[in-house]
Scaffold this motif. Structure first.
Motif, PDB file in Angstrom:
ATOM      1  N   ILE A 120       0.837  -1.198   0.000  1.00  0.00           N
ATOM      2  CA  ILE A 120       0.000   0.000   0.000  1.00  0.00           C
ATOM      3  C   ILE A 120       0.875   1.253   0.000  1.00  0.00           C
ATOM      4  O   ILE A 120       0.606   2.210  -0.717  1.00  0.00           O
ATOM      5  N   ARG A 137      -4.405  -8.126  -3.154  1.00  0.00           N
ATOM      6  CA  ARG A 137      -4.654  -6.873  -3.852  1.00  0.00           C
ATOM      7  C   ARG A 137      -6.023  -6.299  -3.495  1.00  0.00           C
ATOM      8  O   ARG A 137      -6.200  -5.094  -3.448  1.00  0.00           O
ATOM      9  N   TYR A 160      -8.767  -3.358   3.811  1.00  0.00           N
ATOM     10  CA  TYR A 160      -7.962  -3.134   5.009  1.00  0.00           C
ATOM     11  C   TYR A 160      -8.440  -1.908   5.798  1.00  0.00           C
ATOM     12  O   TYR A 160      -9.077  -1.004   5.254  1.00  0.00           O
ATOM     13  N   PHE A 194      -7.923   1.534   7.389  1.00  0.00           N
ATOM     14  CA  PHE A 194      -7.033   2.688   7.269  1.00  0.00           C
ATOM     15  C   PHE A 194      -7.765   3.938   7.733  1.00  0.00           C
ATOM     16  O   PHE A 194      -8.708   4.386   7.087  1.00  0.00           O
ATOM     17  N   TYR A 206      -7.912   7.118   7.668  1.00  0.00           N
ATOM     18  CA  TYR A 206      -7.451   8.281   6.916  1.00  0.00           C
ATOM     19  C   TYR A 206      -7.705   9.591   7.650  1.00  0.00           C
ATOM     20  O   TYR A 206      -6.820  10.430   7.779  1.00  0.00           O
ATOM     21  N   MET A 252      -5.461  10.200  10.670  1.00  0.00           N
ATOM     22  CA  MET A 252      -4.088  10.556  10.327  1.00  0.00           C
ATOM     23  C   MET A 252      -4.016  11.967   9.747  1.00  0.00           C
ATOM     24  O   MET A 252      -3.047  12.682   9.957  1.00  0.00           O
ATOM     25  N   GLN A 255      -3.422  15.637   4.586  1.00  0.00           N
ATOM     26  CA  GLN A 255      -3.251  14.181   4.624  1.00  0.00           C
ATOM     27  C   GLN A 255      -1.807  13.803   4.952  1.00  0.00           C
ATOM     28  O   GLN A 255      -0.871  14.463   4.523  1.00  0.00           O
ATOM     29  N   MET A 256      -1.665  12.755   5.738  1.00  0.00           N
ATOM     30  CA  MET A 256      -0.325  12.360   6.148  1.00  0.00           C
ATOM     31  C   MET A 256       0.411  11.748   4.963  1.00  0.00           C
ATOM     32  O   MET A 256      -0.168  11.013   4.176  1.00  0.00           O
ATOM     33  N   LYS A 300     -20.746  15.302 -16.926  1.00  0.00           N
ATOM     34  CA  LYS A 300     -19.729  14.461 -16.275  1.00  0.00           C
ATOM     35  C   LYS A 300     -20.264  13.053 -16.110  1.00  0.00           C
ATOM     36  O   LYS A 300     -21.476  12.839 -16.066  1.00  0.00           O
ATOM     37  N   PRO A 301     -19.375  12.078 -16.016  1.00  0.00           N
ATOM     38  CA  PRO A 301     -19.845  10.680 -15.944  1.00  0.00           C
ATOM     39  C   PRO A 301     -20.632  10.417 -14.664  1.00  0.00           C
ATOM     40  O   PRO A 301     -21.544   9.599 -14.651  1.00  0.00           O
ATOM     41  N   ASN A 302     -20.247  11.062 -13.590  1.00  0.00           N
ATOM     42  CA  ASN A 302     -21.029  10.902 -12.360  1.00  0.00           C
ATOM     43  C   ASN A 302     -20.710  12.059 -11.436  1.00  0.00           C
ATOM     44  O   ASN A 302     -19.729  12.768 -11.600  1.00  0.00           O
ATOM     45  N   PHE A 303     -21.547  12.264 -10.473  1.00  0.00           N
ATOM     46  CA  PHE A 303     -21.340  13.382  -9.547  1.00  0.00           C
ATOM     47  C   PHE A 303     -22.148  13.138  -8.294  1.00  0.00           C
ATOM     48  O   PHE A 303     -23.167  12.460  -8.319  1.00  0.00           O
TER      49      PHE A 303
END
Lengths: 368, 368
Positions: free
Chosen positions: A117, A150, A154, A156, A158, A161, A169-170, A329-332
């Motif tokens: 990671i 893969r 997990y 994390f 975020y 941190m 962001q760390m 846009k494809p998504n929003f």
DNA sequence: GACTTCCATGAATCGTTAT
DNA sequence: CATAACGATTCATGGAAGT
């Protein structure tokens, strides 16, 4: 020795013995986090003397001597295979090393299927200088942060941190002093372990990639930093250490640690808001049937139908679909796009969602 | 194609072709410094979008795609084998990579007999952030600095790097911005190469581990940063690049560079004092036959014999041997131990040595 | 011209849940 | 298990554009 069936009998113990043999006793898929600080295979050829002719107290212990790269690889592969077996599917592993060994370790980990990671650089604010002037000061160590597969889901934390790092962001470079002063364990003035890791390192690792109550394994326990910080932070641990002296020191060290109160270990910041359908805002009266939604700049508007879909010209669908269509846009995320008018000012529908959560749920950090 | 006999015909050229095949043309033991920026094998799976719904322009070049770790290892081993062959016995190699590939590269290098001197961390002051909040910001790359054999007498300009770093030893963590702004090569506003390296990196590498006039090889020349900085600093280069467009861009870029004047490339700071035997001080009259040497605190003294050995009680030998014996140490630098009396004050024999050098040599930095 | 605001972009292994 | 829907998410820098 056979695999132990009930892992709980191993919780919060240091098992004194050979790492690989002892790992084989631990059941499959049973630990949440592994931190490993294996021998570095340093290969200092001679003694190292400072310019003032005092001797450097280097890592020269028997446990750090290997005959060849091949022997080191064999050893590394064996303990890493066992670690991968005992790690839960969504568990996390950290391994620390230096340029002497970390490349071999990383290559073996990738070959075994671990998925990296990050590689995290521990930058030492106060490293030992290079006395001979023959190379750059070796001022860092490398940690590999990896998961079992893969597609592992997990842990994390975020947001924690990011908050830890003053709101940004760390990053992969961590500036931390080496372990010294009060924290360094000494007996008769002599340091007990030559590579004692700073607690700050373990704190970041444990907070970012585990939860309170998780089980943390350290196959090279040494002076017990992992167990010590695990206990402080309300995690369980299993340590493996082959040296009886280290084991004794670590046990005594950990016994002195008091776990923090629960309210210090529970982070509302990390809790996700419950999923609220747009229609719930209609039903609760926070948004009215038939009223008009606006984009922030009022360039777009749409009308709310009673089935919680919205219509804007030819575009029709969920708040997400229509906001995406209008912008090409494809998504929003429609929650961040639409506003309503209340008392002459624009109010984000996302704020109304937060209000809804506050009214209908308890102790959820919607206002963070 | 056969190995070229006279390497001078390749100097300051970019050879456009396959890296491994082209390396095979270069004679054994012919280059002083290698800098290699190989493909990283990034293995990106999907597109990545920023929170503002713009798409990240990722590295998706064909040259970065490999079928498997094994294929990547084969490729890496082949070019590294050739690099080791063409490197002089006392030459230096640098390889840059990220966690995707650097562990494999480092392991292969060690297996081939390269001896790692340092791993250097390029800390990016302005990396791309992590957009999804799934890991730590990947804010660095790793460089392996290695030599051909464990006992290579490699070039390392320690003093220059110390001065470069405001007077303290340069460390293994280098804080350098990514390549952008003026330095970044663009055509019609589009970046020409997806991974152009900053010149600051190359400058540190070239200054620390090569001399003016040296030959520098870059087997993955890309947009030509290595050649460009090499030319600026008065080194020769050979570049290898398989893409014709990159080759053209690099050639044009390098052609615009003007080499610095010689007096900016010659560093008196790095010149080591010539070795002066103690006996030369006797012969020159700076020290007298039969006179007495004292330790700084006058606790020890010794008499100088005409053969430049000294005697103190039972201890006899060189100034180094006797000073070590008197202190009970395995060895000691006698130049820093012994003093003589001149006009009633104590004068270090090392100061007399400096005086001797000043009198007898020119332009040597004995007084630095 | 000085200053502010906006916008583009860089070696990136970048999601989770319901149907 | 594949597909669709939902919705969470960015930092430093340089240059352009606007005031």
């Amino acid at each position: 020795m056979a695999i132990i069936k009930d892992i709980s009998q191993l919780r919060n113990q240091i098992l004194c013995g050979d790492t690989i043999k002892t790992l084989r006793v631990i059941p499959d898929n049973s630990v949440d986090l592994i931190f490993a600080d294996p021998p570095y295979n340093l290969q200092l050829r001679d003694e190292l003397w400072r310019p003032n002719q005092t001797k450097v107290d280097a890592v020269n212990d028997a446990w750090d001597r290997f005959e060849s790269f091949d022997e080191y690889d064999q050893f590394s592969k064996q303990w890493l295979v066992e670690c991968r077996r005992v790690l839960k599917e969504d568990g996390v592993i950290w391994v620390i090393g230096s340029y002497h060994n970390i490349f071999r370790i990383g290559k073996i980990m990738q070959d075994l299927g671990f998925w990296i990671i990050n590689d995290i650089i521990w930058i030492k604010s106060n490293p030992m200088p290079n006395f001979r002037g023959t190379r750059f000061t070796n001022a860092h160590e490398t940690m590999i942060f990896a998961v079992k597969n893969r597609d592992s889901h997990y842990t994390f934390h975020y947001k924690s941190m990011k908050a830890y790092n003053d709101g940004v962001q760390m990053r992969s470079d961590w500036d931390i002093p080496i372990c010294s002063g009060e924290e360094r364990i000494r007996i008769n003035g002599q340091k007990v372990h030559s590579t004692q890791k700073p607690e700050e390192l373990m704190r970041r690792i444990i907070i970012s990639t585990s939860n309170p109550g998780d089980l943390i394994l350290d196959p090279f326990m040494g002076s017990g930093t992992t167990g010590s910080v695990a206990k402080l932070l309300g995690r369980d641990f299993i340590g493996i250490e082959r040296d009886e002296n280290y084991t004794r020191v670590a046990q005594e060290r950990i016994s002195k640690v008091r776990t923090l109160d629960e309210d210090l270990l529970d982070y509302p910041l990390e809790k996700r808001d419950p999923r609220v359908p747009f229609g719930s805002l209609l039903a609760s009266g926070l948004i009215y049937d038939g009223e008009t939604l606006y984009s922030r700049d009022r360039k777009f508007h749409a009308r709310v139908l009673s089935n919680a879909t919205i219509v804007s010209g030819d575009a029709a669908g969920s708040i997400h679909q229509v906001s995406a269509l209008l912008q090409g846009k494809p998504n929003f995320n429609g929650w961040n796009f639409w506003y309503v008018e209340r008392d002459g000012t624009m109010v984000s529908v996302d704020d109304l969602r937060s209000l809804f959560i506050k009214k209908n749920y308890q102790n959820i950090g919607a206002d963070v």
